[in-house]
Design an enzyme around this catalytic site. Sequence first.
Site, PDB file in Angstrom:
ATOM      1  CG  HIS A 213      38.559 -16.711  19.077  1.00 54.06           C
ATOM      2  ND1 HIS A 213      38.093 -18.025  19.794  1.00 54.06           N
ATOM      3  CD2 HIS A 213      37.587 -15.829  19.535  1.00 54.06           C
ATOM      4  CE1 HIS A 213      37.545 -17.609  20.919  1.00 54.06           C
ATOM      5  NE2 HIS A 213      37.148 -16.468  20.685  1.00 54.06           N
TER       6      HIS A 213
ATOM      7  CD  GLU B 192      39.385 -11.769  20.471  1.00 59.10           C
ATOM      8  OE1 GLU B 192      38.889 -12.341  19.568  1.00 59.10           O
ATOM      9  OE2 GLU B 192      39.211 -11.637  21.554  1.00 59.10           O
ATOM     10  CG  HIS B 193      40.828 -15.906  23.868  1.00 52.77           C
ATOM     11  ND1 HIS B 193      40.246 -16.500  24.874  1.00 52.77           N
ATOM     12  CD2 HIS B 193      39.920 -15.413  23.210  1.00 52.77           C
ATOM     13  CE1 HIS B 193      38.921 -16.528  24.924  1.00 52.77           C
ATOM     14  NE2 HIS B 193      38.801 -15.760  23.781  1.00 52.77           N
TER      15      HIS B 193
ATOM     16  CD  GLU C 134      35.000 -17.552  24.185  1.00 50.27           C
ATOM     17  OE1 GLU C 134      36.184 -17.476  24.557  1.00 50.27           O
ATOM     18  OE2 GLU C 134      34.864 -16.960  22.880  1.00 50.27           O
TER      19      GLU C 134
END
Lengths: 428, 426
Positions: free
Chosen positions: B65, B68-69, B140
């Site tokens: 993840h 991905e960012h 987040e």
Amino acid sequence: MDAIRKQIMPNVELTCITTDKFKASYFSVYLLQQLNRENASLNALIPNVLRRGCAKYPDMESMAAALNDLYGAAIEPVVRLAGEIQCTGFISNFVDDKYIPGETSLLERVIGLVGDVLLAPVTKGGNLLDDYVASEKEKQCEKIRANLNDKITYSLLRLREIMFKDEDLGVNVLGSVQSTEKITPSALTKHYKSILEGSEIQMFYCGSATPERVEAAVLEAFKILPRREIADEAATQVRISCGEPNYHVEMLDVTQGKLSLGFRLGEIMRSPELAAITVFNAVYGGGISSKLFLNVRERLSLCYYTSSMIDRHKGVMYVISGIDFNKYDEALGEILTQLEAVKRGEISPEELDGAKKVVSSSLKAALDSAASMDAFYLGQAVDGLDYGLEEYAALTEKVTKEEVEKIARSVCLDTVYFLRNKQEVPQI
Amino acid sequence: MKLIEYEKIGEKVYHHVLDNKLNIYVLPKRGFNKYFAFFATNYGGCDRRFALGGKWVDTPAGVAHFLEHKMFDTEEGNALMQLSLNGASPNAYTSTGITAYHFECADNFYDNLRILLSFVSIPYFTPESVEKEQGIIAQEILMGEDNPTRAVYQNLLRALYAHNPVRDPIAGTVESIAEITADTLYDCHKVFYNPSNMVLCVAGDLDAQKVIDTAREIIVQEAGELPQRDYGEPETLYPNKKKYEVNMEVAAPLFRMGSKFEQPDNGEEYFRFLLLGNLACAVLAGTSSPLYARMYAKGLINNRFGAGFSYVPGGMYACAVGESREPLQVMDEITAEADRISREGVDVQLFERLKKASIGNYLRDFDDMENITAYLADGHFKGYDPMKGLDYYDKISIDEIQRFISDAFNPERLAISIVWPNEADN
């Protein structure tokens, strides 16, 4: 992909797009009513109650079974606005029967079921069922209350309520909690019967069937539709001038300020050119190539988001933005400064070109979506316009800088609404 | 380039494998104005322990993840902005099994495709940008922890699985992501973003050869080794923990109950089993089932209730989810109905009707380019052909549906996750 619109019964129009590019077919039916405080909640509640059961399939289980049997067809209640016209009815999605071996009448059966749901509800003692009305009333109130949860939606709703306090558009599309709570099954049934016979009706189909086949299916499914003369045709009142701007501040427990502005499009609404209005909106505040986005957000960092949008029927423009509480003056000033720049014609060829690209992309994408086409053609029907989505796209390509300036010069500020926190004293 | 035609559903797909093993699928959509590109790596939140050349490596939770960012950062700036300014709507996501980057546009498709292929294949991280991202992702994660829907989901997986990394959130924890450095990201990119481990799927009214040529021009990396993955010790068919309960800020209790299944090794069998399981869940508890009507009438469930069958890396699970004042009573109703079906059999008419509905829904999905490109990618990674769904529906028997219901909603195999309202709210 030309649309064919035809009157098929008194005050009933059917618009058909014939295309074989989709696997799903789409059919919608809308009753058109004037949006007003008295009836908005009633109108909005009707399709939701009707969807609970018809005479043939009186409960959720049998209705779901009937839809499963139609290869998972969906029939959903819809309530939307076209200016000050409240359009309520059903949207149906179902697989095109050419993909189902041995199946040749799925279209007829789905439209038949839409007809059953709209025209032949389950009743007791002549009225819509008490418990269906009660539970749908509760859901409608819940939906209206939920508007407070999303502060972006809420601030736009409040702006409209204030700006149109003595116009129909000041009414929420679902009406109010108070007016919903007051609804009784007998009053709802009476209103339902009245709008069924007294509304203009718009239908839309998109799929591979010919307009003739669709028309035949509709005429069969709606043969018991009662019709009478329409007393007052639903219409949108356009106000040309603004007067002095009205400033309004509201305090709630929020973490980010919401600054919303309402403008009227002014003189140009005497003969509105939709294509030019659309390009103007894209130059000023629609999308990431616009002046609002590039200057107010990106260059000056005065807001978290900002954009403008147009209500073509009412002839108004809204600007919404999320700002820090102490940036009110600067943000408001800059939003207006950018509009002045468009008025003065400070639009570079790149800006005009970028705006047209944004518009063209979104119109092209709309041509790939039956739901977007439905919304567009409903708007065209309401405005009595004949041209299609492709022609509209072609018209936007030809819009000149001068036309965009002309619209900007016609626009006037009507209302400024600011939603802020409770703690600090507003610096206005 | 190979052309595969699917006459029943009126579709065709071009498939090509570049020399560097990048697989490309092109689904021509004649008459559409939009284009959709989906570029994915077979690398998700669960791929934390893997072997290269026989050597095992452990990585912290949340790297996929995090990558991905960070992938949107390029030496020139930001690819998200670049695509947006070029008229595309880009986005990305990380699931338990894959990381996907995609965009939709109506113009400049090949320019946008070049940008997509380029930013995903060329890593560009600095210690400063990684540190900055740690703050953003930590926020987040913290926001996610307050989210009851997420909690009820994650807690069911924790109740079901004893070892599978799916127990941890895809984004990781504030502590686990603090261990991530620019080097971790470069290393994982090298392992998982090699062309052999990726797939490009596009849909639209376009020329397949031009798509392939564009990919060949941009993806210049060489084929790499396919990493071996470890999802922990084998799981039993019984839950790790029968009940997982927490209290949070919710109006009504949320629940999610489920049971584990083994994942068939064969891709085709996996796909058939997935369709079968979902059909069985609809037979047991879908909106047209007697169980649904009964629970709804009793006020035990509302219209947010649903049941389905899903995948996690190394496993599969059935679940029933919703909102109810009495989640345990819902569980009793469901297990009682499953027991009745396992004794008395499945209503044939209900089965036939739901099969029709599943077929209709399956076909309607083909109008959505995002869905269909994602299915093509999933089929590629798992070894099945998603375009052949109709053939599998023909092969699902009513006895298998009965057996599935009896297994999936057997009280011995079920676990339940519940988010109760805070005490003060009661």
